[in-house]
Design a protein around this motif. Structure first.
Motif, PDB file in Angstrom:
ATOM      1  N   ARG A  68     -14.423  12.416 -11.441  1.00 51.81           N
ATOM      2  CA  ARG A  68     -13.979  11.053 -10.912  1.00 51.81           C
ATOM      3  C   ARG A  68     -12.592  10.692 -10.931  1.00 51.81           C
ATOM      4  NH1 ARG A  68     -19.509   9.893 -12.526  1.00 51.81           N
ATOM      5  NH2 ARG A  68     -20.423   8.185 -11.339  1.00 51.81           N
ATOM      6  N   ALA A  69     -12.249   9.835 -10.145  1.00 51.45           N
ATOM      7  CA  ALA A  69     -10.632   9.340 -10.301  1.00 51.45           C
ATOM      8  C   ALA A  69     -10.538   7.843 -10.712  1.00 51.45           C
ATOM      9  CB  ALA A  69     -10.226   9.570  -8.775  1.00 51.45           C
ATOM     10  N   LEU A  70      -9.309   7.811 -11.028  1.00 50.43           N
ATOM     11  CA  LEU A  70      -8.992   6.441 -11.705  1.00 50.43           C
ATOM     12  C   LEU A  70      -8.534   5.624 -10.483  1.00 50.43           C
ATOM     13  CD1 LEU A  70      -8.241   7.185 -15.459  1.00 50.43           C
ATOM     14  CD2 LEU A  70     -10.025   6.046 -14.331  1.00 50.43           C
ATOM     15  N   GLU A  71      -8.160   6.246  -9.260  1.00 48.28           N
ATOM     16  CA  GLU A  71      -7.107   5.687  -8.377  1.00 48.28           C
ATOM     17  C   GLU A  71      -5.812   5.690  -8.474  1.00 48.28           C
ATOM     18  OE1 GLU A  71      -8.041   5.153  -5.402  1.00 48.28           O
ATOM     19  OE2 GLU A  71     -10.193   4.483  -5.195  1.00 48.28           O
ATOM     20  N   GLY A  72      -4.981   5.662  -7.504  1.00 45.79           N
ATOM     21  CA  GLY A  72      -3.619   5.631  -7.768  1.00 45.79           C
ATOM     22  C   GLY A  72      -3.052   7.192  -8.035  1.00 45.79           C
ATOM     23  N   THR A  73      -4.111   8.011  -8.280  1.00 47.34           N
ATOM     24  CA  THR A  73      -3.873   9.517  -8.586  1.00 47.34           C
ATOM     25  C   THR A  73      -3.822  10.225  -7.549  1.00 47.34           C
ATOM     26  OG1 THR A  73      -6.271   9.507  -9.220  1.00 47.34           O
ATOM     27  CG2 THR A  73      -4.907   8.816 -10.900  1.00 47.34           C
ATOM     28  N   PHE A  74      -3.906   9.849  -6.507  1.00 40.88           N
ATOM     29  CA  PHE A  74      -3.821  11.010  -5.275  1.00 40.88           C
ATOM     30  C   PHE A  74      -2.641  11.083  -4.784  1.00 40.88           C
ATOM     31  CE2 PHE A  74      -8.443   9.122  -4.964  1.00 40.88           C
ATOM     32  CZ  PHE A  74      -9.007  10.196  -5.463  1.00 40.88           C
ATOM     33  N   LEU A  75      -2.080  10.053  -4.408  1.00 42.03           N
ATOM     34  CA  LEU A  75      -0.334   9.758  -4.038  1.00 42.03           C
ATOM     35  C   LEU A  75       0.308  10.497  -5.273  1.00 42.03           C
ATOM     36  CD1 LEU A  75       0.111   6.629  -2.171  1.00 42.03           C
ATOM     37  CD2 LEU A  75       0.123   8.699  -1.270  1.00 42.03           C
ATOM     38  N   GLY A  76      -0.176   9.847  -6.461  1.00 44.63           N
ATOM     39  CA  GLY A  76       0.624  10.368  -7.746  1.00 44.63           C
ATOM     40  C   GLY A  76       0.385  11.836  -7.840  1.00 44.63           C
ATOM     41  N   GLY A  77      -0.643  12.414  -7.721  1.00 49.11           N
ATOM     42  CA  GLY A  77      -0.637  13.998  -7.937  1.00 49.11           C
ATOM     43  C   GLY A  77      -0.067  14.628  -6.977  1.00 49.11           C
ATOM     44  N   CYS A  78       0.145  14.066  -5.476  1.00 50.13           N
ATOM     45  CA  CYS A  78       0.911  14.779  -4.300  1.00 50.13           C
ATOM     46  C   CYS A  78       2.325  14.713  -5.148  1.00 50.13           C
ATOM     47  CB  CYS A  78       0.824  14.101  -3.127  1.00 50.13           C
ATOM     48  SG  CYS A  78      -0.829  14.325  -2.183  1.00 50.13           S
ATOM     49  N   LEU A  79       2.873  13.614  -5.596  1.00 46.14           N
ATOM     50  CA  LEU A  79       4.185  13.726  -5.994  1.00 46.14           C
ATOM     51  C   LEU A  79       4.360  14.415  -7.095  1.00 46.14           C
ATOM     52  CD1 LEU A  79       4.430   9.563  -5.940  1.00 46.14           C
ATOM     53  CD2 LEU A  79       5.544  11.057  -4.348  1.00 46.14           C
ATOM     54  N   PHE A  80       3.386  14.425  -8.117  1.00 43.85           N
ATOM     55  CA  PHE A  80       3.905  15.378  -9.256  1.00 43.85           C
ATOM     56  C   PHE A  80       3.654  16.813  -8.960  1.00 43.85           C
ATOM     57  CE2 PHE A  80       1.788  17.286 -13.339  1.00 43.85           C
ATOM     58  CZ  PHE A  80       2.994  17.142 -14.022  1.00 43.85           C
ATOM     59  N   SER A  81       2.616  17.118  -8.338  1.00 46.37           N
ATOM     60  CA  SER A  81       2.291  18.678  -7.983  1.00 46.37           C
ATOM     61  C   SER A  81       3.505  19.133  -6.975  1.00 46.37           C
ATOM     62  CB  SER A  81       1.051  18.785  -7.416  1.00 46.37           C
ATOM     63  OG  SER A  81       0.935  18.114  -6.141  1.00 46.37           O
ATOM     64  N   GLY A  82       3.946  18.165  -6.121  1.00 50.48           N
ATOM     65  CA  GLY A  82       4.952  18.779  -5.124  1.00 50.48           C
ATOM     66  C   GLY A  82       6.306  18.864  -6.023  1.00 50.48           C
TER      67      GLY A  82
END
Length: 553
Positions: A527-541
């Protein structure tokens, strides 16, 4: 070689990785199957929400947050329980540290700003440890998705280190100690607007070689065949017969197959993040285009037969839990039942195009958020949305619900009794109903009280049983299953290197964003906590761009 690095996919994670590599002086060949007008990929269409921890915005609102609390919430939501969760757990820890540390300052230096009223997404409602955000953490970007994409797109387009090749569709990948090669088809040029399904006519072929390849094109949300194939069997039900789609057609999962064929390992493919609050877009852009309602907590959430979903499956509390409850019951839709007053206060819509005030940075329009009544975008769905129904009486509303569904599943008397029992709880001033107490708790937070949670009120007129009360006409909204995110993906170590099935790195191949399950092959767990998809793209990139720049000769 054609470049130091080839990046496949010009969405947010690909742009961030490219920008970091270019800033480090590395030459980058950025490939994307879509035309230049689709630069930024899915992120352009997003609401721009970011999961950030212990920020000035939170502190100004009296929200007390810290990394320890955020990580506890993450673990309670992710519920890591597989041997494959070794790297996803490591990525989760690193991401929460990033969200609690220099994420905000890094983005602020790039010109990103936020709406000052932090939102409270995925409230959970379970005992700890359990799913949900203990405090509000959803920071909406000023400019929404385009506001996040813009600084990285500008860097990439202005850099002499980057060559952008649109309409280049990668279909093959080989990698060894000497480098990596991608092959594929050149697609016919198109002037199709952003997000519209594009022509796949092939007019040529290509082959490019570099020291390393970054896979930044992942996700299967636009491919219903793959969604159904990977549907979580541990939920105990079959995939819904009918679904609408929350991402453009190009989100087809094809690069995951290419990476697997090259020797990479995809893990947790059955972990997904779809929404149960989807509505058919009255002005569609892509195939089966759906929009998600971002609801406040007050609407009654009913299954297809008119039964209330159990606690704590209230609007805005546990999206995946509600989806699982609905689909395992054998249904592909559910209902919100409420009134016009609640719609005006509590209904928001996800997506940059559904929030002209925030996307356009328009203060005059933004002032309307705290005024009575719905936003213009919500009003458009009230007026034109096929899933929105209104009536002055419960009997009339039930008849319209049955007509829309094509089956007489809603019993008018049962629906009226459900609403009347709800009204008794509201009218008591206290009440034992957990949704009523959850609403009272939400209104203790100033942002919810100001713009997200309607004052508690009865839906029906006490003097005229079965008729709408002071909150205006009754409203029912049919809610579809809306596909969105892939939580699993290519397994990667903390440098973003794609791993083989045996655990060793696939030479020269890295993955970011949704292709990597936002980190490690699934840093969200279940499960996700929201705001973590864009955040995950930023962080992994950022992580891969910096680690790869340091590793290259």
């Amino acid at each position: 070689m054609d470049a130091d690095v080839i990046v496949v996919g010009a969405g947010l994670s690909g742009l961030v990785a490219t920008a970091e590599l270019a800033e480090a002086g590395k030459s980058v060949l950025l490939l994307d199957a879509e035309p230049i007008q689709s630069l930024g990929g899915q992120a352009h269409w997003s609401f721009g929400g970011l999961f950030l921890v212990d920020t000035p915005e939170q502190r100004r609102l009296g929200v007390k947050d810290c990394e320890e609390l955020a990580l506890a919430d993450w673990y309670g939501s992710a519920h890591f329980d597989r041997t494959e969760d070794f790297w996803p757990r490591k990525w989760a820890e690193s991401f929460v540290h990033f969200a609690s540390g220099d994420a905000r300052s890094w983005l602020h230096q790039l010109g990103v700003r936020w709406f000052p009223l932090v939102q409270w997404a995925e409230r959970g409602g379970y005992t700890t440890p359990g799913h949900g955000n203990s405090v509000p953490r959803f920071h909406v970007t000023w400019g929404t998705g385009p506001g996040i994409v813009e600084p990285f797109a500008n860097q990439v387009l202005a850099s002499p280190q980057v060559r952008l090749r649109n309409r280049h569709r990668v279909t093959g990948l080989t990698a060894d100690a000497t480098g990596a090669t991608v092959t594929g088809s050149v697609l016919a040029p198109t002037d199709a607007p952003r997000g519209v399904k594009t022509d796949r006519t092939e007019i040529g072929e290509f082959s490019f070689t570099a020291q390393a390849v970054v896979i930044a094109a992942g996700g299967i949300g636009g491919n219903l065949e793959l969604v159904r194939k990977n549907w979580p069997r541990h939920w105990g039900g079959e995939p819904p017969e009918s679904m609408i789609i929350g991402v453009p057609d190009f989100v087809d999962g094809s690069m995951l197959g290419v990476a697997e064929a090259a020797g990479g390992r995809v893990i947790n493919p059955d972990r997904m993040w779809h929404y149960p609050e989807g509505i058919v877009n009255h002005s569609p852009i892509w195939t089966k285009h759906g929009i998600r309602i971002l609801p406040g907590p007050s609407s009654l959430w009913l299954d297809a037969e008119g039964r209330r979903l159990p606690a704590p499956l209230f609007p805005g509390f546990d999206a995946l839990g509600a989806l699982q409850k609905i689909t395992t019951g054998g249904y592909d839709y559910s209902w919100f039942v409420t009134d016009v007053e609640t719609v005006g206060k509590e209904f928001a819509l996800s997506g940059s195009e559904q929030n002209a005030d925030l996307t356009g940075k328009n203060l005059r329009l933004l002032a309307g958020r705290v005024a009575p009544g719905p936003t213009p975008e919500v009003q458009s769905f009230l007026d034109h949305g096929v899933d929105f129904l209104s009536a002055q009486t419960v009997t009339e509303l039930a008849a319209k619900m049955n007509q829309l569904a094509g089956r007489p599943r809603i019993d008018p008397e049962g629906l009226q009794q459900t609403i009347e029992l709800h009204d008794l709880q509201i009218g008591s001033g206290l009440g034992k109903d957990p949704q009523v107490t959850a609403i009272a708790a939400a209104r203790r937070f100033v942002v919810d009280r100001l713009m997200r949670v309607a004052p508690p009120h009865t839906l029906l007129d006490k003097k005229h049983p079965g008729r709408a009360g002071t909150g205006g006409p009754l409203v029912a909204v049919r809610l579809h299953i809306l596909t969105r995110k892939t939580l699993g993906g290519l397994e990667t170590d903390l440098d973003g290197r794609v791993l083989r099935p045996g655990g060793e790195p696939l030479p020269g191949v890295y993955a970011v964003g949704e292709a990597a399950g936002f980190g490690g092959g699934g840093m969200h767990g279940y499960r996700a906590l929201e705001g973590t998809f864009l955040g995950g793209c930023l962080f992994s990139g950022r992580t891969v761009g910096r680690s790869l720049a340091g590793a290259l000769a």
